[in-house]
Design a protein around this motif. Structure first.
Motif: not given
Length: 304
Positions: A75-84
């Protein structure tokens, strides 16, 4: 283990591309049942953005530091941004399934902000929904088949996904009674199909085993309007379409949308639509009623 993936131009290369506002690079799903573990470790992250939607089970994330551990449930989303830093794993014992999507583009930051993905947050509670899974599966199929204009379709599907996520992010999360929601959905369907007939709200409530007060309260909580307000708005919206696109008289339009009294309909329309009724040239604008001079004239109108 189940896996299904699709890649832009069938390339597995990580890339950054600002030639268009949004570009979907890849998408897929993994489901573990008996396979013991599925780990991912990218110390320098990726060049693009990644969304991970957890549809079932649990995923163990290590944000910012490989030694940290945060367990994120379905029920969750995880957002990764560039170079993390990207380090996470999930286990067969948890029956985990995830959907993931990589994307890039010249307007990613603004798009994410627009749809409620704030810069200082990476985990978002969106609940579980088959609609999410259907959109992910369509994206995978588009990447696999590469039909005409599929890159544009991928952009539209990504926006669709972000919008339906946003609706959940910005809505207060309350525990809902699924049976009651189903009853309200049925009521809305019934009202839409029969709005031009005489509907007795009290009789309808009784037919589904509810008191009139409980039905009205539940309907208002679900839709934001009482049943009468909902029906009136529906009738007025369709009446306005008929007024603008047909040569039907006021008497005829009133009857079509469920009113036997054209005068009452005219007054109600004026009130609901917040319009100024004007007499304009009869041969162009005036909708003459067949009831004669005593019938109300709803000649034309200007929105304020």
């Amino acid at each position: 283990m189940y896996i299904n993936t699709g890649y832009l131009n069938h390339s597995h290369k990580d890339f950054k591309d600002k030639s268009r506002p949004l570009i979907v690079g890849s998408c897929g799903t993994y489901r573990l049942s008996q396979h013991p573990k599925m780990p991912t470790y990218r110390p320098r992250g990726r060049l693009d953005y990644q969304i991970i939607y957890i549809s079932s089970g649990l995923v163990h994330f290590h944000f910012d530091n490989p030694e940290n551990e945060t367990i994120i449930p379905a029920g969750h989303i995880v957002l990764f941004r560039p170079k993390e830093l990207q380090k996470y794993e999930f286990y067969g014992k948890d029956k985990t399934q995830i959907y993931w999507l990589h994307f890039t583009g010249s307007d990613v930051k603004n798009t994410l902000r627009k749809y409620g993905f704030t810069d200082n947050k990476r985990v978002f509670n969106v609940g579980t929904s088959l609609e999410y899974e259907q959109v992910f599966k369509r994206i995978i199929t588009e990447l696999q088949r590469c039909q005409d204009n599929y890159e544009e379709m991928l952009m539209l599907l990504l926006r669709h996904l972000l919008i339906i996520f946003n609706r959940k992010i910005t809505t207060e999360h309350v525990i809902r009674n699924e049976f009651l929601d189903s009853q309200m959905d049925t009521a809305i369907t019934y009202f839409n199909a029969n709005y031009n007939r005489a509907i007795n709200v009290e009789e309808y409530a009784s037919s589904i085993g509810m008191s009139i007060s409980w039905f009205i309260r539940s309907f208002r909580k679900y839709t934001g309007n009482t049943p009468v307000q909902f029906l009136t708005a529906l009738r007025m919206t369709n009446a306005q379409v008929l007024l603008e696109t047909t040569s039907y008289s006021i008497n005829e339009i009133a009857g079509i949308v469920g009113y036997n009294n054209p005068l009452y309909f005219s007054r109600l329309f004026h009130k609901q639509k917040d319009v100024l009724l004007l007499n304009t040239e009869p041969e162009i604008h005036n909708k003459k009623t067949k009831a004669g001079a005593n019938a109300p004239a709803l000649s034309g109108y200007l929105s304020f």
